[in-house]
Design an enzyme around this catalytic site. Structure first.
Site, short mmCIF file in Angstrom:
data_model
loop_
_atom_site.label_atom_id
_atom_site.label_comp_id
_atom_site.label_asym_id
_atom_site.label_seq_id
_atom_site.Cartn_x
_atom_site.Cartn_y
_atom_site.Cartn_z
N PHE A 137 1.41 -1.07 0.15
CA PHE A 137 -0.36 -0.21 -0.49
C PHE A 137 0.59 1.04 -0.40
O PHE A 137 2.04 1.08 0.71
CB PHE A 137 -0.96 0.11 1.01
CG PHE A 137 -2.00 1.62 1.08
CD1 PHE A 137 -3.12 0.90 0.35
CD2 PHE A 137 -1.45 2.30 1.55
CE1 PHE A 137 -3.63 1.84 0.14
CE2 PHE A 137 -3.02 3.44 1.77
CZ PHE A 137 -3.37 3.35 0.97
N ASP A 222 9.26 2.25 2.21
CA ASP A 222 8.21 3.06 2.42
C ASP A 222 7.76 2.88 3.34
O ASP A 222 7.49 1.82 4.14
CB ASP A 222 7.15 3.01 1.70
CG ASP A 222 5.54 3.44 1.87
OD1 ASP A 222 5.37 3.71 3.15
OD2 ASP A 222 4.76 3.81 1.30
N LYS A 251 2.99 8.80 8.25
CA LYS A 251 1.65 8.79 9.65
C LYS A 251 2.58 9.08 11.07
O LYS A 251 1.56 10.17 11.15
CB LYS A 251 1.59 7.51 9.68
CG LYS A 251 0.86 6.89 8.73
CD LYS A 251 0.17 5.51 8.52
CE LYS A 251 -1.01 5.17 8.10
NZ LYS A 251 -1.03 5.10 6.65
C1 LIG Z 1 -0.50 5.38 4.94
C2 LIG Z 1 0.29 4.81 4.11
C3 LIG Z 1 0.50 5.48 3.03
C4 LIG Z 1 -0.49 6.45 2.20
O1 LIG Z 1 -0.72 8.21 2.70
P1 LIG Z 1 -1.87 8.78 3.13
O2 LIG Z 1 -1.38 9.89 4.36
O3 LIG Z 1 -3.08 8.51 3.56
O4 LIG Z 1 -1.80 9.66 1.84
C5 LIG Z 1 1.22 4.93 2.21
N1 LIG Z 1 2.30 4.13 2.41
C6 LIG Z 1 2.24 3.09 3.83
C7 LIG Z 1 3.03 2.75 3.67
C8 LIG Z 1 0.84 3.49 4.39
O5 LIG Z 1 0.69 3.26 5.60
#
Ligand SMILES: *Cc1c(COP(=O)(O)O)cnc(C)c1O
Length: 396
Positions: A137, A222, A251
């Site tokens: 994700f 990420d 986050k």
């Molecule tokens: C939550 C998340 C995102 C996206 O972040 P947003 O602030 O919602 O755009 C991207 N990568 C990972 C691994 C995430 O957990």
């Protein structure tokens, strides 16, 4: 406003893209949140790994309030001290050189993707491919939902940006089979969060790093969910003994104030010159002051250590539930305070039942209970949540 009025307005006036729980939240205190009828909940979701200091932490409240009283925004046409302090701190902590601050996770990844493309083209015109993992994700913008290796997030948004390829996570042979001189980057979460708390083998990321080096591809990690002390290390890549070329954060970085960031090396950063990327709000003084406060508290309250100790305790307690309910829980896995418990049934009813008994937990990937609580929690808080989960499982 009463609960029903608020929910009615939402259903009439807000974009209906969230399958929301039947709960209106009003305020929080440490690891607890309260609904608008005054009922208290122990919060083991923390705004999806965002509220690392819990709710209304006095240091964060003070930092945000004081900064708001000075200057909230001034645009990136000018320097600010809080942004400079944050950039230096993040560069030092990551072992990388240069920071760009945006407003969300998707935006951080979008910037990382753009940088990788520009960098690839400094080597060869066709060095543009980005390889990501299935069940990953990476966000909801067009490029990041394309990077996200889950068709359900992509369906309906075609045509998608080109140049993305996917491999199964934790499968080095699959990566070796498709990586090439055309690969500009491999982009992975060190531990897949949304995909179900999927932890790779100990040497997977080391081997990925080696393949990236062999083909001159960048390793983008990420760490939007796993970074900021979540795993007991500031960055999860420290657990696996690798260093990325670009790492993305969001986050937990500002404890709930919207923010995102990517950090990279001088070598890669040189592919961007003035005008190549930007953001109006990104790196604004309010968000930077919040992030600086979070980093200070993480250090002062030894939250990395706490994440490790309490995370181990949580895993032990969940394993005890697994022994008690072997027909319901089949596996418990985690690093620090990102922990998953695999169920033999969809988790939504269990989450709802815990909620009605005063515990906020989460289910991801259908049948994985995911625990990403504030990093300030204690063993007593774990016991409190586990007692509710125990009762809920007993009733299944
Ligand atoms: C939550 C998340 C995102 C996206 O972040 P947003 O602030 O919602 O755009 C991207 N990568 C990972 C691994 C995430 O957990």
């Amino acid at each position: 406003m009463d609960k029903q009025t608020i929910e009615d307005i939402d259903q009439e006036n807000y974009l209906q893209v969230f399958a929301r729980y039947n709960l209106v939240l009003s305020h929080g205190d440490g690891p607890y949140v309260y609904d608008n009828e005054g009922k208290k909940y122990i919060d083991f979701l923390g705004g999806i790994a965002v509220n690392v200091l819990g709710h209304a932490h006095p240091v964060l409240v003070k930092a945000v309030s004081e900064q708001a009283g000075k200057i909230i925004h001034c645009s990136n046409l000018y320097y600010t001290e809080v942004q400079a302090i944050l950039a230096k701190k993040l560069a030092t902590l990551s072992g990388l050189d240069r920071v760009f601050v945006g407003n969300s996770g998707a935006e951080a990844n979008e910037g990382a993707i753009k940088l990788a493309r520009k960098y690839g083209k400094t080597i060869a015109a066709d060095k543009v491919e980005i390889i990501t993992a299935e069940h990953s994700f990476h966000g909801r913008t067009l490029a990041t939902l394309t990077a996200t290796g889950q068709p359900k997030y992509q369906k309906g948004y075609e045509p998608l940006p080109g140049g993305f390829k996917y491999v199964p996570f934790n499968d080095i042979a699959a990566l070796e089979a498709i990586i090439s001189a055309k690969t500009c980057a491999v982009m992975l979460e060190p531990i897949q969060g949304e995909g179900g708390v999927n932890i790779p083998d100990k040497d997977y990321l080391i081997k990925v790093r080696q393949l990236c080096d062999k083909y001159g591809a960048l390793l983008i990690l990420d760490e939007i969910q796993t970074g900021m002390g979540r795993t007991g290390k500031m960055f999860a890549y420290e657990l696996f003994g690798v260093k990325p070329d670009i790492v993305t954060l969001a986050k937990g970085l500002a404890g709930g104030v919207p923010i995102g960031a990517f950090i990279t090396t001088n070598k890669v950063a040189a592919a961007f010159t003035a005008g190549d990327h930007g953001s109006t709000f990104g790196g604004n003084p309010l968000a930077c002051a919040a992030a600086n406060a979070v980093l200070r508290v993480m250090d002062e309250e030894k939250l990395l250590e706490n994440a490790q100790i309490i995370g181990d305790y949580l895993v032990d307690k969940l394993n005890a539930l697994k022994s008690k309910y072997p027909a319901l829980i089949t596996e418990v896995r985690g690093k620090g305070l990102i922990v998953g418990a695999k169920l033999t049934l969809p988790g939504r009813d269990i989450v709802n039942n815990c909620l009605s008994q005063g515990a906020i937990i989460n289910c991801t990937a259908g049948d994985i209970l995911r625990f990403v609580p504030p990093l300030i929690i204690t063993k007593d808080h774990v016991d409190e949540m586990i007692a509710v989960l125990d009762k809920t499982l007993a009733a299944v």
